[in-house]
Design an enzyme around this catalytic site. Structure first.
Site, PDB file in Angstrom:
ATOM      1  N   GLY A  14       0.781  -1.229   0.000  1.00  0.00           N
ATOM      2  CA  GLY A  14       0.000   0.000   0.000  1.00  0.00           C
ATOM      3  C   GLY A  14       0.809   1.274   0.000  1.00  0.00           C
ATOM      4  N   SER A  15       2.025   1.243  -0.534  1.00  0.00           N
ATOM      5  CA  SER A  15       2.789   2.495  -0.545  1.00  0.00           C
ATOM      6  C   SER A  15       2.161   3.505  -1.513  1.00  0.00           C
ATOM      7  CB  SER A  15       4.271   2.256  -0.877  1.00  0.00           C
ATOM      8  OG  SER A  15       4.430   1.834  -2.203  1.00  0.00           O
ATOM      9  N   ASN A  16       1.575   3.019  -2.588  1.00  0.00           N
ATOM     10  CA  ASN A  16       0.878   3.949  -3.508  1.00  0.00           C
ATOM     11  C   ASN A  16      -0.393   4.501  -2.881  1.00  0.00           C
ATOM     12  OD1 ASN A  16       2.135   4.201  -6.354  1.00  0.00           O
ATOM     13  ND2 ASN A  16       2.448   2.061  -5.773  1.00  0.00           N
ATOM     14  N   LYS A  64     -16.095 -14.945  -9.752  1.00  0.00           N
ATOM     15  CA  LYS A  64     -15.628 -13.551  -9.820  1.00  0.00           C
ATOM     16  C   LYS A  64     -16.825 -12.620 -10.035  1.00  0.00           C
ATOM     17  CE  LYS A  64     -11.880 -12.685 -12.304  1.00  0.00           C
ATOM     18  NZ  LYS A  64     -10.732 -12.015 -11.696  1.00  0.00           N
ATOM     19  N   MET A  89      -3.943  -7.520  -7.006  1.00  0.00           N
ATOM     20  CA  MET A  89      -3.372  -8.669  -7.706  1.00  0.00           C
ATOM     21  C   MET A  89      -4.427  -9.594  -8.330  1.00  0.00           C
ATOM     22  SD  MET A  89      -0.271  -7.933  -7.515  1.00  0.00           S
ATOM     23  CE  MET A  89       0.607  -9.403  -8.029  1.00  0.00           C
ATOM     24  N   ARG A  90      -5.529  -9.020  -8.801  1.00  0.00           N
ATOM     25  CA  ARG A  90      -6.562  -9.825  -9.473  1.00  0.00           C
ATOM     26  C   ARG A  90      -6.908  -9.202 -10.811  1.00  0.00           C
ATOM     27  NH1 ARG A  90      -8.689 -13.699  -6.854  1.00  0.00           N
ATOM     28  NH2 ARG A  90      -7.472 -13.833  -4.950  1.00  0.00           N
ATOM     29  N   ASN A 106      -4.951   1.806 -13.537  1.00  0.00           N
ATOM     30  CA  ASN A 106      -3.953   0.985 -12.853  1.00  0.00           C
ATOM     31  C   ASN A 106      -2.574   1.624 -12.976  1.00  0.00           C
ATOM     32  OD1 ASN A 106      -2.857  -1.377 -11.574  1.00  0.00           O
ATOM     33  ND2 ASN A 106      -2.217  -2.145 -13.587  1.00  0.00           N
ATOM     34  N   HIS A 108       1.475   0.430 -13.176  1.00  0.00           N
ATOM     35  CA  HIS A 108       2.270  -0.776 -13.420  1.00  0.00           C
ATOM     36  C   HIS A 108       3.753  -0.399 -13.468  1.00  0.00           C
ATOM     37  CE1 HIS A 108       3.075  -4.812 -14.893  1.00  0.00           C
ATOM     38  NE2 HIS A 108       3.940  -4.259 -15.726  1.00  0.00           N
TER      39      HIS A 108
HETATM   40  C1  GRF Z   1       3.424  -1.107  -7.475  1.00  0.00           C
HETATM   41  O1  GRF Z   1       4.754  -1.260  -7.892  1.00  0.00           O
HETATM   42  C2  GRF Z   1       2.494  -1.021  -8.644  1.00  0.00           C
HETATM   43  O2  GRF Z   1       3.089  -0.499  -9.772  1.00  0.00           O
HETATM   44  C3  GRF Z   1       2.123  -2.468  -8.882  1.00  0.00           C
HETATM   45  O3  GRF Z   1       2.056  -3.041  -7.618  1.00  0.00           O
HETATM   46  C4  GRF Z   1       2.936  -2.354  -6.736  1.00  0.00           C
HETATM   47  C5  GRF Z   1       2.173  -2.003  -5.504  1.00  0.00           C
HETATM   48  O4  GRF Z   1       3.006  -1.492  -4.509  1.00  0.00           O
HETATM   49  N1  GRF Z   1       0.892  -2.586  -9.626  1.00  0.00           N
HETATM   50  P1  GRF Z   1       2.380  -0.836  -3.204  1.00  0.00           P
HETATM   51  O5  GRF Z   1       1.498  -1.910  -2.551  1.00  0.00           O
HETATM   52  O6  GRF Z   1       1.598   0.361  -3.604  1.00  0.00           O
HETATM   53  O7  GRF Z   1       3.552  -0.522  -2.348  1.00  0.00           O
END
Ligand code: GRF
Length: 191
Positions: A14-16, A64, A89-90, A106, A108
């Protein structure tokens, strides 16, 4: 307070998500976190930020479509109009996709279309390319194939380990994602 309501979907650290919480001028209100993993660290981050979390166990549903139907209902009841995936992750299925057409974004950790799918940082590192980066894109039915909104490159330096590369990529993610979200919301509110 802004009137645009959004949900973040995440499965991991969850750093983002945290970067969005800390962004001073985020043009939307994050009204909840959706998480498919009971033990994910992002849940603690949501609690600290007083963001309600919808945790679900995909195995508890027959399909789903069944869990996405419940999600759509919850999201619509809360007035959510945008979904930001941040390490979810889905694969998003047609039920959710059709309910939020062109409203699911998203992030990536590669310069798509290079290195889609899992372990993108490792894929780039192993492949010996000199440049990788970050892509923000709309979701479609494929894996990391939707229309690209923004990209920023990150050099792979001679002394890099996978870990140092990951740190630099994530640093870029944490500023790029909130910035692109704001641009996107500004652009779409003009229509
Ligand atoms: C990030 O690197 C994002 O690009 C990818 O998953 C990672 C999630 O990292 N889709 P975080 O959980 O936000 O730290």
């Amino acid at each position: 307070m802004t009137s645009v309501k959004a949900a973040v979907f995440a499965s991991g650290t969850g750093s983002n998500f945290q970067a969005m919480m800390e962004a001073e001028d985020l043009a939307c209100e994050i009204v909840f976190l959706v998480c498919d993993k009971q033990e994910a660290t992002v849940i603690e981050k949501a609690a600290k930020n007083k963001i309600p979390t919808f945790i679900f166990n995909p195995k508890a549903y027959p399909s789903k479509a069944a869990y996405e139907k419940q999600m759509v209902q919850k999201l619509q009841e809360s007035g959510v109009t945008w979904i930001f995936l941040a390490g979810y992750m889905r694969i998003v299925g047609p039920t959710l996709l059709h309910a939020f057409e062109r409203k699911i974004v998203n992030i990536h950790p590669s310069l798509l279309p290079a290195f889609p799918g899992k372990d993108a940082i490792n894929q780039a590192f192993q492949s010996k390319v000199k440049t990788t980066g970050v892509t923000v894109h709309f979701i479609d039915e494929g894996i990391d194939t939707g229309p690209i909104i923004a990209q920023e490159s990150v050099a792979i330096l001679p002394g890099d380990t996978e870990e140092t590369l990951k740190q630099r990529i994530q640093k870029v993610e944490h500023t790029l994602y909130p910035k692109v979200i704001n641009q996107l919301l500004q652009r779409t509110s003009n229509f």
